[in-house]
Design a protein around this motif. Structure first.
Motif, mmCIF file in Angstrom:
data_model
loop_
_atom_site.group_PDB
_atom_site.id
_atom_site.type_symbol
_atom_site.label_atom_id
_atom_site.label_comp_id
_atom_site.label_asym_id
_atom_site.label_seq_id
_atom_site.Cartn_x
_atom_site.Cartn_y
_atom_site.Cartn_z
ATOM 1 N N LEU A 1 6.323 15.757 41.773
ATOM 2 C CA LEU A 1 5.325 14.844 42.325
ATOM 3 C C LEU A 1 4.326 15.581 43.207
ATOM 4 O O LEU A 1 3.129 15.284 43.194
ATOM 5 C CB LEU A 1 6.010 13.729 43.125
ATOM 6 C CG LEU A 1 6.786 12.715 42.297
ATOM 7 C CD1 LEU A 1 7.536 11.757 43.205
ATOM 8 C CD2 LEU A 1 5.858 11.953 41.373
ATOM 9 N N LYS A 2 4.796 16.558 43.952
ATOM 10 C CA LYS A 2 3.914 17.361 44.801
ATOM 11 C C LYS A 2 2.916 18.132 43.941
ATOM 12 O O LYS A 2 1.729 18.196 44.255
ATOM 13 C CB LYS A 2 4.773 18.323 45.628
ATOM 14 C CG LYS A 2 4.016 19.149 46.618
ATOM 15 C CD LYS A 2 4.999 20.007 47.423
ATOM 16 C CE LYS A 2 4.294 20.976 48.318
ATOM 17 N NZ LYS A 2 5.237 21.842 49.034
ATOM 18 N N ALA A 3 3.401 18.692 42.833
ATOM 19 C CA ALA A 3 2.519 19.429 41.926
ATOM 20 C C ALA A 3 1.502 18.492 41.278
ATOM 21 O O ALA A 3 0.325 18.842 41.123
ATOM 22 C CB ALA A 3 3.339 20.152 40.855
ATOM 23 N N LEU A 4 1.936 17.292 40.909
ATOM 24 C CA LEU A 4 1.012 16.320 40.316
ATOM 25 C C LEU A 4 -0.050 15.885 41.321
ATOM 26 O O LEU A 4 -1.215 15.705 40.966
ATOM 27 C CB LEU A 4 1.773 15.095 39.814
ATOM 28 C CG LEU A 4 2.474 15.246 38.476
ATOM 29 C CD1 LEU A 4 3.307 13.993 38.197
ATOM 30 C CD2 LEU A 4 1.471 15.461 37.363
ATOM 31 N N ALA A 5 0.355 15.699 42.568
ATOM 32 C CA ALA A 5 -0.586 15.266 43.593
ATOM 33 C C ALA A 5 -1.654 16.325 43.854
ATOM 34 O O ALA A 5 -2.779 16.000 44.225
ATOM 35 C CB ALA A 5 0.159 14.933 44.884
ATOM 36 N N ALA A 6 -1.325 17.586 43.624
ATOM 37 C CA ALA A 6 -2.264 18.673 43.877
ATOM 38 C C ALA A 6 -3.281 18.844 42.745
ATOM 39 O O ALA A 6 -4.306 19.488 42.928
ATOM 40 C CB ALA A 6 -1.504 19.978 44.084
ATOM 41 N N ARG A 7 -3.002 18.250 41.588
ATOM 42 C CA ARG A 7 -3.899 18.396 40.444
ATOM 43 C C ARG A 7 -4.957 17.304 40.453
ATOM 44 O O ARG A 7 -4.657 16.155 40.755
ATOM 45 C CB ARG A 7 -3.106 18.322 39.146
ATOM 46 C CG ARG A 7 -2.125 19.475 38.993
ATOM 47 C CD ARG A 7 -1.220 19.294 37.827
ATOM 48 N NE ARG A 7 -1.968 19.269 36.583
ATOM 49 C CZ ARG A 7 -1.450 18.980 35.414
ATOM 50 N NH1 ARG A 7 -0.176 18.658 35.328
ATOM 51 N NH2 ARG A 7 -2.180 18.999 34.329
ATOM 52 N N PRO A 8 -6.187 17.663 40.110
ATOM 53 C CA PRO A 8 -7.221 16.618 40.044
ATOM 54 C C PRO A 8 -6.968 15.698 38.850
ATOM 55 O O PRO A 8 -6.404 16.108 37.838
ATOM 56 C CB PRO A 8 -8.513 17.410 39.849
ATOM 57 C CG PRO A 8 -8.084 18.703 39.253
ATOM 58 C CD PRO A 8 -6.699 18.982 39.785
ATOM 59 N N ILE A 9 -7.379 14.473 39.006
ATOM 60 C CA ILE A 9 -7.250 13.501 37.924
ATOM 61 C C ILE A 9 -8.511 13.577 37.089
ATOM 62 O O ILE A 9 -9.616 13.394 37.594
ATOM 63 C CB ILE A 9 -7.041 12.080 38.468
ATOM 64 C CG1 ILE A 9 -5.738 12.021 39.268
ATOM 65 C CG2 ILE A 9 -7.030 11.065 37.335
ATOM 66 C CD1 ILE A 9 -5.508 10.695 39.956
ATOM 67 N N GLU A 10 -8.350 13.893 35.828
ATOM 68 C CA GLU A 10 -9.487 14.013 34.932
ATOM 69 C C GLU A 10 -9.459 12.874 33.920
ATOM 70 O O GLU A 10 -8.448 12.646 33.277
ATOM 71 C CB GLU A 10 -9.433 15.351 34.192
ATOM 72 C CG GLU A 10 -9.479 16.542 35.129
ATOM 73 C CD GLU A 10 -9.279 17.853 34.396
ATOM 74 O OE1 GLU A 10 -9.202 17.847 33.147
ATOM 75 O OE2 GLU A 10 -9.188 18.875 35.078
ATOM 76 N N PRO A 11 -10.588 12.164 33.795
ATOM 77 C CA PRO A 11 -10.615 11.085 32.806
ATOM 78 C C PRO A 11 -10.568 11.649 31.391
ATOM 79 O O PRO A 11 -11.112 12.717 31.122
ATOM 80 C CB PRO A 11 -11.931 10.367 33.071
ATOM 81 C CG PRO A 11 -12.744 11.316 33.862
ATOM 82 C CD PRO A 11 -11.825 12.285 34.536
ATOM 83 N N MET A 12 -9.890 10.931 30.510
ATOM 84 C CA MET A 12 -9.842 11.326 29.105
ATOM 85 C C MET A 12 -11.044 10.721 28.406
ATOM 86 O O MET A 12 -11.403 9.569 28.652
ATOM 87 C CB MET A 12 -8.568 10.795 28.430
ATOM 88 C CG MET A 12 -7.328 11.535 28.795
ATOM 89 S SD MET A 12 -5.861 10.859 27.985
ATOM 90 C CE MET A 12 -6.333 10.752 26.297
ATOM 91 N N THR B 1 -9.327 6.072 31.008
ATOM 92 C CA THR B 1 -7.919 6.298 30.723
ATOM 93 C C THR B 1 -7.528 7.632 31.333
ATOM 94 O O THR B 1 -8.213 8.633 31.122
ATOM 95 C CB THR B 1 -7.674 6.337 29.200
ATOM 96 O OG1 THR B 1 -8.147 5.119 28.634
ATOM 97 C CG2 THR B 1 -6.196 6.513 28.901
ATOM 98 N N LEU B 2 -6.450 7.663 32.097
ATOM 99 C CA LEU B 2 -6.018 8.889 32.752
ATOM 100 C C LEU B 2 -4.913 9.550 31.941
ATOM 101 O O LEU B 2 -4.040 8.882 31.412
ATOM 102 C CB LEU B 2 -5.502 8.591 34.157
ATOM 103 C CG LEU B 2 -6.507 7.943 35.103
ATOM 104 C CD1 LEU B 2 -5.843 7.661 36.437
ATOM 105 C CD2 LEU B 2 -7.714 8.820 35.293
ATOM 106 N N LYS B 3 -4.995 10.858 31.874
ATOM 107 C CA LYS B 3 -3.980 11.625 31.164
ATOM 108 C C LYS B 3 -3.221 12.447 32.187
ATOM 109 O O LYS B 3 -3.811 13.260 32.880
ATOM 110 C CB LYS B 3 -4.635 12.534 30.124
ATOM 111 C CG LYS B 3 -3.656 13.382 29.360
ATOM 112 C CD LYS B 3 -4.381 14.256 28.360
ATOM 113 C CE LYS B 3 -3.440 15.133 27.591
ATOM 114 N NZ LYS B 3 -4.133 16.034 26.685
ATOM 115 N N ILE B 4 -1.920 12.235 32.289
ATOM 116 C CA ILE B 4 -1.078 12.975 33.228
ATOM 117 C C ILE B 4 -0.072 13.764 32.424
ATOM 118 O O ILE B 4 0.681 13.209 31.642
ATOM 119 C CB ILE B 4 -0.370 12.034 34.209
ATOM 120 C CG1 ILE B 4 -1.395 11.238 35.014
ATOM 121 C CG2 ILE B 4 0.560 12.817 35.127
ATOM 122 C CD1 ILE B 4 -0.787 10.192 35.894
#
Length: 83
Positions: free
Chosen positions: A46-57, A75-78
């Motif tokens: 979760l910490k690693a995910l929080a550090a990544r920017p959210i990029e729209p698909m 739409t978000l791609k995680i």
């Protein structure tokens, strides 16, 4: 040797209740440690995910396909982290 001793030996050596309680406590502690390790791994993910920017698909939508009102149409791609 009385009859009770021979019954105990034929039954495979029954453990005293105090030993069984200790074994159960050790198993429970081991399970809790495993669970805590899994939670720590999840926290790191979760910490690693929080550090990544959210990029729209980008979505291939037809021109007459409009998003519903109140929806941004993004739409978000995680992706899972790779360790």
């Amino acid at each position: 040797m009385d009859i009770n001793d021979s019954e105990t030996e034929s039954a495979g050596g029954i453990e005293p209740a105090s030993d069984l309680s200790e074994i159960a406590a050790q198993c429970a502690a081991s399970n809790l440690l495993d669970f805590a390790a899994q939670l720590a791994g999840l926290a790191e993910d979760l910490k690693a995910l929080a550090a990544r920017p959210i990029e729209p698909m980008s979505t291939l939508a037809e021109p007459d396909d409009q998003p519903e009102s109140g929806s941004s149409g993004i739409t978000l791609k995680i992706e899972p982290s790779r360790q």
